[in-house]
Design a protein around this motif. Structure first.
Motif, PDB file in Angstrom:
ATOM      1  N   ALA A  89       0.857  -1.180   0.000  1.00 52.73           N
ATOM      2  CA  ALA A  89       0.000   0.000   0.000  1.00 52.73           C
ATOM      3  C   ALA A  89       0.895   1.233   0.000  1.00 52.73           C
ATOM      4  O   ALA A  89       2.065   1.166   0.380  1.00 52.73           O
ATOM      5  N   VAL A  90       0.332   2.343  -0.436  1.00 52.79           N
ATOM      6  CA  VAL A  90       1.100   3.572  -0.607  1.00 52.79           C
ATOM      7  C   VAL A  90       0.408   4.709   0.126  1.00 52.79           C
ATOM      8  O   VAL A  90      -0.793   4.937  -0.057  1.00 52.79           O
ATOM      9  N   VAL A  91       1.165   5.414   0.958  1.00 53.05           N
ATOM     10  CA  VAL A  91       0.674   6.636   1.603  1.00 53.05           C
ATOM     11  C   VAL A  91       1.598   7.770   1.172  1.00 53.05           C
ATOM     12  O   VAL A  91       2.788   7.760   1.490  1.00 53.05           O
ATOM     13  N   PRO A  92       1.093   8.735   0.429  1.00 49.70           N
ATOM     14  CA  PRO A  92       1.963   9.790  -0.111  1.00 49.70           C
ATOM     15  C   PRO A  92       2.425  10.757   0.962  1.00 49.70           C
ATOM     16  O   PRO A  92       1.617  11.324   1.698  1.00 49.70           O
ATOM     17  N   ALA A  93       3.754  10.945   1.042  1.00 52.83           N
ATOM     18  CA  ALA A  93       4.308  11.886   2.016  1.00 52.83           C
ATOM     19  C   ALA A  93       5.651  12.410   1.542  1.00 52.83           C
ATOM     20  O   ALA A  93       6.504  12.764   2.356  1.00 52.83           O
ATOM     21  N   GLY A  94       5.857  12.452   0.226  1.00 49.46           N
ATOM     22  CA  GLY A  94       7.106  12.955  -0.324  1.00 49.46           C
ATOM     23  C   GLY A  94       6.915  14.277  -1.025  1.00 49.46           C
ATOM     24  O   GLY A  94       5.905  14.954  -0.834  1.00 49.46           O
ATOM     25  N   ARG A  95       7.884  14.642  -1.861  1.00 46.38           N
ATOM     26  CA  ARG A  95       7.765  15.897  -2.604  1.00 46.38           C
ATOM     27  C   ARG A  95       6.888  15.741  -3.836  1.00 46.38           C
ATOM     28  O   ARG A  95       6.115  16.618  -4.184  1.00 46.38           O
ATOM     29  N   GLY A  96       7.017  14.603  -4.545  1.00 48.50           N
ATOM     30  CA  GLY A  96       6.305  14.439  -5.795  1.00 48.50           C
ATOM     31  C   GLY A  96       5.024  13.633  -5.677  1.00 48.50           C
ATOM     32  O   GLY A  96       3.979  14.019  -6.198  1.00 48.50           O
ATOM     33  N   ASN A  97       5.109  12.466  -5.035  1.00 42.29           N
ATOM     34  CA  ASN A  97       3.951  11.590  -4.826  1.00 42.29           C
ATOM     35  C   ASN A  97       3.244  11.220  -6.135  1.00 42.29           C
ATOM     36  O   ASN A  97       2.015  11.091  -6.179  1.00 42.29           O
ATOM     37  N   ASP A  98       4.016  11.016  -7.179  1.00 43.21           N
ATOM     38  CA  ASP A  98       3.406  10.810  -8.491  1.00 43.21           C
ATOM     39  C   ASP A  98       2.791   9.428  -8.660  1.00 43.21           C
ATOM     40  O   ASP A  98       1.774   9.281  -9.343  1.00 43.21           O
ATOM     41  N   PHE A  99       3.376   8.397  -8.064  1.00 41.90           N
ATOM     42  CA  PHE A  99       2.778   7.077  -8.221  1.00 41.90           C
ATOM     43  C   PHE A  99       1.492   6.980  -7.405  1.00 41.90           C
ATOM     44  O   PHE A  99       0.510   6.372  -7.842  1.00 41.90           O
ATOM     45  N   ALA A 100       1.480   7.588  -6.231  1.00 38.59           N
ATOM     46  CA  ALA A 100       0.240   7.641  -5.460  1.00 38.59           C
ATOM     47  C   ALA A 100      -0.839   8.391  -6.223  1.00 38.59           C
ATOM     48  O   ALA A 100      -2.022   8.018  -6.194  1.00 38.59           O
ATOM     49  N   ARG A 101      -0.451   9.435  -6.927  1.00 42.09           N
ATOM     50  CA  ARG A 101      -1.386  10.179  -7.773  1.00 42.09           C
ATOM     51  C   ARG A 101      -1.948   9.258  -8.858  1.00 42.09           C
ATOM     52  O   ARG A 101      -3.153   9.267  -9.145  1.00 42.09           O
ATOM     53  N   MET A 102      -1.101   8.454  -9.454  1.00 42.02           N
ATOM     54  CA  MET A 102      -1.541   7.529 -10.500  1.00 42.02           C
ATOM     55  C   MET A 102      -2.528   6.506  -9.948  1.00 42.02           C
ATOM     56  O   MET A 102      -3.500   6.132 -10.625  1.00 42.02           O
ATOM     57  N   LEU A 103      -2.308   6.052  -8.727  1.00 40.84           N
ATOM     58  CA  LEU A 103      -3.194   5.064  -8.114  1.00 40.84           C
ATOM     59  C   LEU A 103      -4.472   5.687  -7.540  1.00 40.84           C
ATOM     60  O   LEU A 103      -5.383   4.964  -7.137  1.00 40.84           O
ATOM     61  N   GLY A 104      -4.514   7.017  -7.481  1.00 41.13           N
ATOM     62  CA  GLY A 104      -5.681   7.683  -6.925  1.00 41.13           C
ATOM     63  C   GLY A 104      -5.758   7.609  -5.416  1.00 41.13           C
ATOM     64  O   GLY A 104      -6.852   7.642  -4.835  1.00 41.13           O
ATOM     65  N   VAL A 105      -4.601   7.542  -4.750  1.00 46.38           N
ATOM     66  CA  VAL A 105      -4.576   7.457  -3.292  1.00 46.38           C
ATOM     67  C   VAL A 105      -5.025   8.794  -2.701  1.00 46.38           C
ATOM     68  O   VAL A 105      -4.502   9.845  -3.069  1.00 46.38           O
ATOM     69  N   PRO A 106      -5.992   8.781  -1.774  1.00 47.77           N
ATOM     70  CA  PRO A 106      -6.448  10.044  -1.185  1.00 47.77           C
ATOM     71  C   PRO A 106      -5.413  10.618  -0.227  1.00 47.77           C
ATOM     72  O   PRO A 106      -4.473   9.930   0.183  1.00 47.77           O
ATOM     73  N   HIS A 107      -5.610  11.877   0.155  1.00 44.20           N
ATOM     74  CA  HIS A 107      -4.658  12.557   1.029  1.00 44.20           C
ATOM     75  C   HIS A 107      -5.157  12.722   2.460  1.00 44.20           C
ATOM     76  O   HIS A 107      -4.356  12.979   3.354  1.00 44.20           O
ATOM     77  N   ASP A 108      -6.455  12.593   2.699  1.00 44.10           N
ATOM     78  CA  ASP A 108      -6.933  12.779   4.072  1.00 44.10           C
ATOM     79  C   ASP A 108      -6.912  11.457   4.825  1.00 44.10           C
ATOM     80  O   ASP A 108      -7.077  10.377   4.260  1.00 44.10           O
ATOM     81  N   THR A 109      -6.731  11.555   6.119  1.00 40.07           N
ATOM     82  CA  THR A 109      -6.501  10.379   6.960  1.00 40.07           C
ATOM     83  C   THR A 109      -7.658   9.391   6.928  1.00 40.07           C
ATOM     84  O   THR A 109      -7.449   8.179   6.791  1.00 40.07           O
ATOM     85  N   ALA A 110      -8.879   9.871   7.033  1.00 38.42           N
ATOM     86  CA  ALA A 110     -10.030   8.964   7.078  1.00 38.42           C
ATOM     87  C   ALA A 110     -10.155   8.168   5.784  1.00 38.42           C
ATOM     88  O   ALA A 110     -10.416   6.957   5.808  1.00 38.42           O
ATOM     89  N   ALA A 111      -9.963   8.843   4.656  1.00 37.83           N
ATOM     90  CA  ALA A 111     -10.068   8.153   3.366  1.00 37.83           C
ATOM     91  C   ALA A 111      -8.929   7.164   3.179  1.00 37.83           C
ATOM     92  O   ALA A 111      -9.124   6.068   2.628  1.00 37.83           O
ATOM     93  N   GLN A 112      -7.731   7.511   3.628  1.00 39.79           N
ATOM     94  CA  GLN A 112      -6.610   6.580   3.548  1.00 39.79           C
ATOM     95  C   GLN A 112      -6.869   5.342   4.386  1.00 39.79           C
ATOM     96  O   GLN A 112      -6.611   4.210   3.949  1.00 39.79           O
ATOM     97  N   ALA A 113      -7.400   5.525   5.588  1.00 37.57           N
ATOM     98  CA  ALA A 113      -7.705   4.387   6.457  1.00 37.57           C
ATOM     99  C   ALA A 113      -8.755   3.485   5.820  1.00 37.57           C
ATOM    100  O   ALA A 113      -8.670   2.250   5.904  1.00 37.57           O
TER     101      ALA A 113
END
Length: 308
Positions: A89-113
């Motif tokens: 699983a991927v949690v974006p926390a870097g400068r680019g976060n491009d692969f998380a963007r490709m996977l559509g990973v959300p940024h807020d905690t509740a949605a990530q959980a």
């Protein structure tokens, strides 16, 4: 792993990612998961040397391995998870976060959980990049040579800039000082020669903090998308830079788009200087100049299962 079973999670966190964003991201997320009854273990590391043992331990107890950091952190983790048939699983926390963007990973905690607890694992592709006399490197997003690798080097020295400005400023600075690359490219055995500003071999659509460099790329199609931006004037390249953010650059006459499963690349700057190579924000040294011993990039279809 069933979506109805209570999952365990092993967070692998790069504490320096995103200027310290990773620890701030993981603490509330780990708390939210523990409140659901999930077992959560958090390990902090800045060294890729630690990753194999951490992944092996997590997979052995059937925990989802969660990469918390940037694209470089993800690539160091993904290959190890794939080799052990684990779930990533991927949690974006870097400068680019491009692969998380490709996977559509959300940024807020509740949605990530919710994703971590409820999403079903799906297989995605990874890249395998081999430089002469070096070990093969597993890459999630893309491998690139030329002006974009130079931009990545500039980003690494631009921590004094606000995060939103680092990539745009680096791109303009790299374009302002770029030199054309005389290169030889083969895609599934078909050889072409180019004088290029950059060559990108992509699994993911995005790089450089949201640039849609390979707009048709999919992470589960078993194909590499190869983008060649032919040499042009510095001013023309800078003027066309905004088009990369929405992918419309792919329609420009100086852009060649190819697809395949195995790509080789070699070349030098006009004037014989070495060309930098990068992958997911990390430097890979210089592009081989000898066509007989090139950089080799291959697709590994359905290499790893990911929650997204």
């Amino acid at each position: 792993m069933s979506g109805q079973q209570r999952r365990g999670f092993a967070f692998l966190v790069n504490p320096t990612s995103g200027g310290g964003a990773a620890p701030r991201t993981v603490v509330p997320l780990a708390r939210a998961l523990r409140e659901t009854g999930a077992e959560v273990e958090v390990s902090y590391t800045t060294s890729p040397v630690d990753v194999p043992d951490l992944v092996a331990s997590a997979v052995a107890r059937d925990a989802v391995v969660v990469s918390v950091g940037g694209d470089g952190m993800l690539s160091s983790v993904a290959g190890e998870v794939a080799a052990r048939d684990g779930v990533l699983a991927v949690v974006p926390a870097g400068r680019g976060n491009d692969f998380a963007r490709m996977l559509g990973v959300p940024h807020d905690t509740a949605a990530q959980a919710a994703v971590l607890c409820q999403a079903q694992p799906r297989p995605i592709d990874l890249l395998r990049a081999t430089q002469p006399d070096r070990a093969t490197l597993v890459v999630a997003g893309s491998v690139y040579a030329g002006v974009d690798a130079r931009a990545a080097e500039i980003v690494d020295r631009s921590h004094w800039l606000p995060s939103k400005l680092q990539y745009p400023v680096a791109a303009v600075r790299a374009l302002a000082g770029y030199r054309p690359v005389d290169c030889v490219l083969t895609v599934d055995g078909v050889r072409t020669k180019h004088q290029a500003a950059t060559v990108v071999i992509a699994n993911s659509r995005y790089y450089g903090k949201g640039m849609a460099i390979a707009p048709a790329a999919e992470v589960d199609d078993g194909l590499l998308d190869v983008i060649v931006i032919e040499a042009a004037s510095r001013l023309e390249l800078i003027r066309s830079l905004p088009k990369v953010y929405d992918g419309s650059h792919a329609a420009l006459p100086e852009v060649t788009v190819l697809t395949g499963r195995r790509v080789t690349l070699s070349g030098r700057y006009v004037g014989s200087a070495a060309v930098p190579v990068g992958a997911d924000g990390e430097g890979l040294g210089s592009l081989p100049a000898d066509e007989s011993d090139p950089l080799v990039v291959e697709i590994s279809p359905a290499a790893v299962r990911v929650l997204a």
